[in-house]
Design a protein around this motif. Structure first.
Motif, PDB file in Angstrom:
ATOM      1  N   ASP A 198       0.823  -1.213   0.000  1.00 26.26           N
ATOM      2  CA  ASP A 198       0.000   0.000   0.000  1.00 26.26           C
ATOM      3  C   ASP A 198       0.855   1.260   0.000  1.00 26.26           C
ATOM      4  O   ASP A 198       0.477   2.284  -0.590  1.00 26.26           O
ATOM      5  N   ASN A 199       1.999   1.198   0.654  1.00 28.57           N
ATOM      6  CA  ASN A 199       2.852   2.381   0.799  1.00 28.57           C
ATOM      7  C   ASN A 199       3.895   2.524  -0.307  1.00 28.57           C
ATOM      8  O   ASN A 199       4.667   3.485  -0.307  1.00 28.57           O
ATOM      9  N   LEU A 200       3.935   1.583  -1.237  1.00 31.34           N
ATOM     10  CA  LEU A 200       4.920   1.646  -2.321  1.00 31.34           C
ATOM     11  C   LEU A 200       4.662   2.848  -3.221  1.00 31.34           C
ATOM     12  O   LEU A 200       3.530   3.089  -3.644  1.00 31.34           O
ATOM     13  N   THR A 201       5.712   3.607  -3.513  1.00 30.09           N
ATOM     14  CA  THR A 201       5.634   4.743  -4.429  1.00 30.09           C
ATOM     15  C   THR A 201       6.751   4.649  -5.455  1.00 30.09           C
ATOM     16  O   THR A 201       7.666   3.821  -5.331  1.00 30.09           O
ATOM     17  N   LEU A 202       6.702   5.527  -6.435  1.00 33.79           N
ATOM     18  CA  LEU A 202       7.768   5.554  -7.439  1.00 33.79           C
ATOM     19  C   LEU A 202       9.123   5.879  -6.821  1.00 33.79           C
ATOM     20  O   LEU A 202      10.162   5.493  -7.355  1.00 33.79           O
ATOM     21  N   ALA A 203       9.108   6.590  -5.701  1.00 38.51           N
ATOM     22  CA  ALA A 203      10.371   6.930  -5.045  1.00 38.51           C
ATOM     23  C   ALA A 203      11.089   5.685  -4.537  1.00 38.51           C
ATOM     24  O   ALA A 203      12.308   5.697  -4.344  1.00 38.51           O
ATOM     25  N   GLU A 204      10.344   4.603  -4.311  1.00 37.39           N
ATOM     26  CA  GLU A 204      10.940   3.371  -3.784  1.00 37.39           C
ATOM     27  C   GLU A 204      10.922   2.235  -4.791  1.00 37.39           C
ATOM     28  O   GLU A 204      11.206   1.094  -4.445  1.00 37.39           O
ATOM     29  N   THR A 205      10.559   2.533  -6.049  1.00 38.50           N
ATOM     30  CA  THR A 205      10.435   1.470  -7.031  1.00 38.50           C
ATOM     31  C   THR A 205      11.746   0.691  -7.160  1.00 38.50           C
ATOM     32  O   THR A 205      12.842   1.267  -7.108  1.00 38.50           O
ATOM     33  N   GLY A 206      11.613  -0.616  -7.284  1.00 39.62           N
ATOM     34  CA  GLY A 206      12.779  -1.498  -7.342  1.00 39.62           C
ATOM     35  C   GLY A 206      13.236  -1.997  -5.993  1.00 39.62           C
ATOM     36  O   GLY A 206      14.218  -2.742  -5.906  1.00 39.62           O
ATOM     37  N   CYS A 207      12.517  -1.643  -4.928  1.00 39.01           N
ATOM     38  CA  CYS A 207      12.926  -2.063  -3.582  1.00 39.01           C
ATOM     39  C   CYS A 207      12.792  -3.570  -3.413  1.00 39.01           C
ATOM     40  O   CYS A 207      11.947  -4.215  -4.037  1.00 39.01           O
ATOM     41  N   PHE A 208      13.658  -4.141  -2.574  1.00 40.88           N
ATOM     42  CA  PHE A 208      13.577  -5.550  -2.181  1.00 40.88           C
ATOM     43  C   PHE A 208      13.427  -5.544  -0.673  1.00 40.88           C
ATOM     44  O   PHE A 208      14.367  -5.218   0.053  1.00 40.88           O
ATOM     45  N   ARG A 209      12.238  -5.871  -0.209  1.00 38.47           N
ATOM     46  CA  ARG A 209      11.891  -5.607   1.175  1.00 38.47           C
ATOM     47  C   ARG A 209      11.154  -6.789   1.797  1.00 38.47           C
ATOM     48  O   ARG A 209      10.390  -7.491   1.131  1.00 38.47           O
ATOM     49  N   ALA A 210      11.373  -7.014   3.081  1.00 39.25           N
ATOM     50  CA  ALA A 210      10.678  -8.062   3.818  1.00 39.25           C
ATOM     51  C   ALA A 210       9.310  -7.590   4.261  1.00 39.25           C
ATOM     52  O   ALA A 210       9.009  -6.391   4.261  1.00 39.25           O
ATOM     53  N   TRP A 211       8.492  -8.534   4.668  1.00 37.33           N
ATOM     54  CA  TRP A 211       7.130  -8.251   5.111  1.00 37.33           C
ATOM     55  C   TRP A 211       7.084  -7.241   6.254  1.00 37.33           C
ATOM     56  O   TRP A 211       6.129  -6.491   6.394  1.00 37.33           O
ATOM     57  N   ASP A 212       8.155  -7.197   7.060  1.00 37.88           N
ATOM     58  CA  ASP A 212       8.171  -6.301   8.217  1.00 37.88           C
ATOM     59  C   ASP A 212       8.834  -4.962   7.925  1.00 37.88           C
ATOM     60  O   ASP A 212       9.075  -4.166   8.833  1.00 37.88           O
ATOM     61  N   GLY A 213       9.126  -4.707   6.651  1.00 38.32           N
ATOM     62  CA  GLY A 213       9.661  -3.409   6.261  1.00 38.32           C
ATOM     63  C   GLY A 213      11.169  -3.333   6.165  1.00 38.32           C
ATOM     64  O   GLY A 213      11.713  -2.296   5.770  1.00 38.32           O
TER      65      GLY A 213
END
Length: 218
Positions: A198-213
């Motif tokens: 829900d919080n994903l934006t273009l500023a963070e596109t390409g992120c590799f992130r765990a369920w807990d952030g």
């Protein structure tokens, strides 16, 4: 806001679908064969193309590529990991992800045209991270590494089109795939993943992130 989730008949996919529906979102859940769900077999290109045709003209705000398999957990290095198992994993975990995204790009672009900020969430695994090499499960690890690479490159190409891409590790979850000894409950994983997506934006596109952030090294 329409959210489409592949593999939504059980586990994390079902949990995400249920939670988004409770929040008031329109959710399309897919499964190979499940009453009341949109039919989709990500291992079959014709099935993916048919989904795209059925949804023609319908904006999609969030596409969650969740469907995946793990079938090599008990294979041994000396005599396991047959070629057909490699083909199965890559067909579902990589090719199926790419073809689903490709088929639904027009729907994501429609969301942009309607003033939205669509996003793609690829459920990968930290087992696909080179920094998390631990041996074993060679096919699953390789397929999830490929899904991670796919997501990272899609993020580059889709940024200018206004579509964000995130790659996520759901945790070691107590599902049919994760087993009963897993560290994270379905509810915990779903709650965290939904928040990240829900919080994903273009500023963070390409992120590799765990369920807990937590960010995960590539």
């Amino acid at each position: 806001m329409t959210i489409l989730i592949t593999g939504a008949n059980r586990g994390i996919g079902k949990g995400l679908a249920d939670e988004w529906r409770k929040a008031g979102s329109d959710v399309i859940g897919t499964a190979r064969s499940e009453p009341g769900m949109e039919p989709l077999d990500v291992a079959e290109p014709d099935s993916i193309s048919a989904l795209g045709k059925r949804l023609e003209g319908s904006p999609v705000s969030t596409l969650v590529c969740n469907a995946g398999i793990l079938m090599d957990r008990h294979d041994q290095l000396d005599n396991g990991y047959p070629p057909e198992l490699w083909a199965q994993h890559f067909q579902v975990n990589v090719t199926g992800v790419f073809l689903t995204i490709q088929a639904l790009l027009p729907n994501l672009r429609l969301a942009v045209a309607n003033g939205g900020h669509p996003k793609i969430a690829i459920i990968s695994s930290k087992l696909g991270s080179q920094a998390s090499a631990g041996g074993g499960r060679y096919i699953y690890r390789a397929s999830k590494a490929a899904a991670l690479n796919l997501g990272r490159n899609l993020a580059i190409d889709l940024r200018e089109q206004g579509i964000a891409v995130g790659i996520y590790h759901p945790g070691w979850v107590a599902t049919d795939m994760g087993g009963s000894n897993a560290e994270v409950s379905v509810e915990q994983s779903v709650d965290g993943l939904r928040r990240q997506i829900d919080n994903l934006t273009l500023a963070e596109t390409g992120c590799f992130r765990a369920w807990d952030g937590q960010d995960i090294p590539f």
